[in-house]
Write a protein that holds these residues in place. Structure first.
Motif, short mmCIF file in Angstrom:
data_model
loop_
_atom_site.label_atom_id
_atom_site.label_comp_id
_atom_site.label_asym_id
_atom_site.label_seq_id
_atom_site.Cartn_x
_atom_site.Cartn_y
_atom_site.Cartn_z
N SER A 149 -9.51 32.75 -17.47
CA SER A 149 -10.84 33.25 -17.81
C SER A 149 -11.01 33.12 -19.32
N PHE A 150 -12.25 32.87 -19.74
CA PHE A 150 -12.50 32.63 -21.15
C PHE A 150 -13.76 33.36 -21.59
N ASP A 151 -13.64 34.10 -22.69
CA ASP A 151 -14.78 34.83 -23.23
C ASP A 151 -15.36 34.06 -24.41
N PHE A 152 -16.57 33.53 -24.22
CA PHE A 152 -17.24 32.76 -25.28
C PHE A 152 -17.95 33.67 -26.28
N SER A 153 -17.97 34.99 -26.00
CA SER A 153 -18.59 35.96 -26.88
C SER A 153 -20.06 35.61 -27.12
N ASP A 154 -20.59 35.88 -28.33
CA ASP A 154 -22.02 35.63 -28.53
C ASP A 154 -22.29 34.55 -29.58
N PRO A 166 -14.95 23.17 -18.68
CA PRO A 166 -14.28 22.39 -17.63
C PRO A 166 -12.82 22.80 -17.41
N LYS A 167 -12.22 23.51 -18.39
CA LYS A 167 -10.79 23.85 -18.30
C LYS A 167 -10.56 25.24 -17.71
N VAL A 168 -11.65 26.03 -17.54
CA VAL A 168 -11.44 27.43 -17.16
C VAL A 168 -12.18 27.77 -15.87
N ASN A 169 -11.66 28.77 -15.15
CA ASN A 169 -12.24 29.16 -13.86
C ASN A 169 -13.37 30.16 -14.01
N PHE A 170 -13.23 31.05 -15.00
CA PHE A 170 -14.23 32.10 -15.24
C PHE A 170 -14.74 31.94 -16.67
N SER A 171 -16.06 31.87 -16.85
CA SER A 171 -16.63 31.82 -18.20
C SER A 171 -17.52 33.03 -18.41
N PHE A 172 -17.33 33.71 -19.55
CA PHE A 172 -18.12 34.90 -19.88
C PHE A 172 -18.88 34.69 -21.19
N PHE A 173 -20.11 35.16 -21.21
CA PHE A 173 -20.94 35.04 -22.41
C PHE A 173 -21.60 36.38 -22.71
N ILE A 197 -16.96 30.73 -11.73
CA ILE A 197 -17.75 31.95 -11.84
C ILE A 197 -18.20 32.06 -13.29
N VAL A 198 -19.51 32.26 -13.48
CA VAL A 198 -20.06 32.36 -14.83
C VAL A 198 -20.81 33.68 -14.93
N LEU A 199 -20.50 34.45 -15.98
CA LEU A 199 -21.11 35.77 -16.10
C LEU A 199 -21.67 35.95 -17.51
N ALA A 200 -22.92 36.40 -17.56
CA ALA A 200 -23.55 36.71 -18.85
C ALA A 200 -23.81 38.20 -18.92
N THR A 201 -23.29 38.86 -19.97
CA THR A 201 -23.65 40.26 -20.18
C THR A 201 -24.85 40.28 -21.13
N MET A 202 -25.77 41.23 -20.86
CA MET A 202 -27.04 41.24 -21.58
C MET A 202 -27.35 42.62 -22.15
N GLY A 203 -26.30 43.33 -22.63
CA GLY A 203 -26.51 44.65 -23.22
C GLY A 203 -27.12 45.61 -22.21
N GLU A 204 -28.19 46.29 -22.63
CA GLU A 204 -28.77 47.30 -21.73
C GLU A 204 -29.52 46.69 -20.54
N ALA A 207 -25.91 42.72 -16.43
CA ALA A 207 -25.16 41.46 -16.38
C ALA A 207 -25.68 40.59 -15.25
N LEU A 208 -25.49 39.28 -15.42
CA LEU A 208 -25.93 38.31 -14.41
C LEU A 208 -24.76 37.37 -14.14
N LEU A 209 -24.41 37.20 -12.86
CA LEU A 209 -23.27 36.36 -12.48
C LEU A 209 -23.73 35.28 -11.51
N TYR A 210 -23.15 34.10 -11.64
CA TYR A 210 -23.44 32.99 -10.72
C TYR A 210 -22.13 32.42 -10.21
N ASP A 211 -22.05 32.20 -8.90
CA ASP A 211 -20.81 31.67 -8.31
C ASP A 211 -21.03 30.33 -7.62
N GLY A 212 -22.16 29.68 -7.91
CA GLY A 212 -22.45 28.40 -7.28
C GLY A 212 -23.27 28.54 -6.02
#
Length: 285
Positions: A149-154, A166-173, A197-204, A207-212
């Protein structure tokens, strides 16, 4: 949770001290270390592999880790400054003032050896992030067939996303700064690049997640935040620990696992906002 089937996770990359200038107190933190600490608090076996400096800041982080009982047997030790960030709080929201960009970790890198890779092979998940100088190591870890899993932060760039996703299974933003259309297009692009699995956290806004297959939205648990430091990291950790544990138990279908894991993540993240620093252990400096 995870009692029947032991789950083991490892954070690879950064540890820092967050120096709160307004109260002259330093707290241990850093994306990869936070992940390992939160995972342990959630009841799974966890380890951290990173680099420590030779200063008082490093000593405080290591003392805290020993107290918490995390496995850091494979960490590097270098002469020089430990990772360090300068922070202040404005109405409970953390504000970064600057950092030494990872200190000895940036200067030396991790350079994983065959011995390290044999060790990493025993984990169910490896978590890394943008500030951990781990990108040169990801191909080696991917070859072990361990979920990453990889956290791309902001403050990610699209070039980084194109190289790493392409190298990771879980991406977080962290996407509080983007509008809804930008978030959707980022999520879909990252999925197409290969993250399952891709997940975006959006503060208040939650969060929004997509699994394909579909999108999942998670509302935040609202609390009067004392300190938002670690809120995103704790959300990611609780999601991953629940997701990996429940998938390993293999009793529920994927959609249910995702919904339950997102819900647990929101609850755990809210609790983190009631703790000073990423996970406490403040020390005057």
């Amino acid at each position: 949770m995870g009692e029947d089937i032991m789950v083991k996770v490892i954070g690879l990359g950064d540890n820092v001290v967050d120096k709160y200038e307004h109260i002259r107190t330093m707290y241990p933190g850093g994306n990869a270390l936070n992940f390992a600490v939160y995972a342990k608090r959630l009841g799974v076996s966890s380890a951290f592999l990173g680099a420590f400096g030779s200063d008082k800041e490093s000593e405080h982080v290591q003392n805290t880790i020993h107290e918490l009982g995390l496995d850091i047997s494979k960490c590097r030790h270098f002469n020089g400054e430990n990772g360090c960030a300068r922070v202040t709080l404005e109405n409970g929201d953390r504000v970064f003032l600057g950092s030494n960009e990872g200190g000895v970790l940036r200067e030396n890198g991790l350079n994983l050896t065959q011995d390290d890779l044999e060790y990493i092979k025993n984990f169910d998940l490896l978590h890394a992030g943008l500030y951990g100088y781990t990108e040169p190591e990801l191909d080696k870890v991917k070859a072990l067939n361990i979920p990453i899993s990889f956290d791309f932060s902001d403050d990610f760039t699209m070039e980084e996303v194109e190289r790493i996703a392409p190298k990771v299974n879980f991406s977080f933003f962290s996407c509080s700064h983007l509008n809804a259309d930008e978030i959707l297009s980022l999520i879909i692009k990252t999925y197409k690049l290969g993250s399952k699995i891709v997940l975006a956290t959006m503060g208040e806004k939650g969060a929004l997640l997509y699994d394909g297959d579909k999108f999942y939205k998670q509302k935040p648990e609202l609390v009067e935040a004392i300190d938002t430091m670690g809120a995103g990291d704790s959300f990611i950790t609780a999601f991953l620990v629940n997701y990996i544990s429940k998938t390993k138990e293999n009793k529920l279908e994927k959609g249910t696992i995702i919904k339950e894991s997102l819900n647990e993540a929101a609850i755990f993240s809210a609790k983190t906002c009631l703790i000073e620093g990423s996970f406490g252990y403040g020390k005057k400096y």
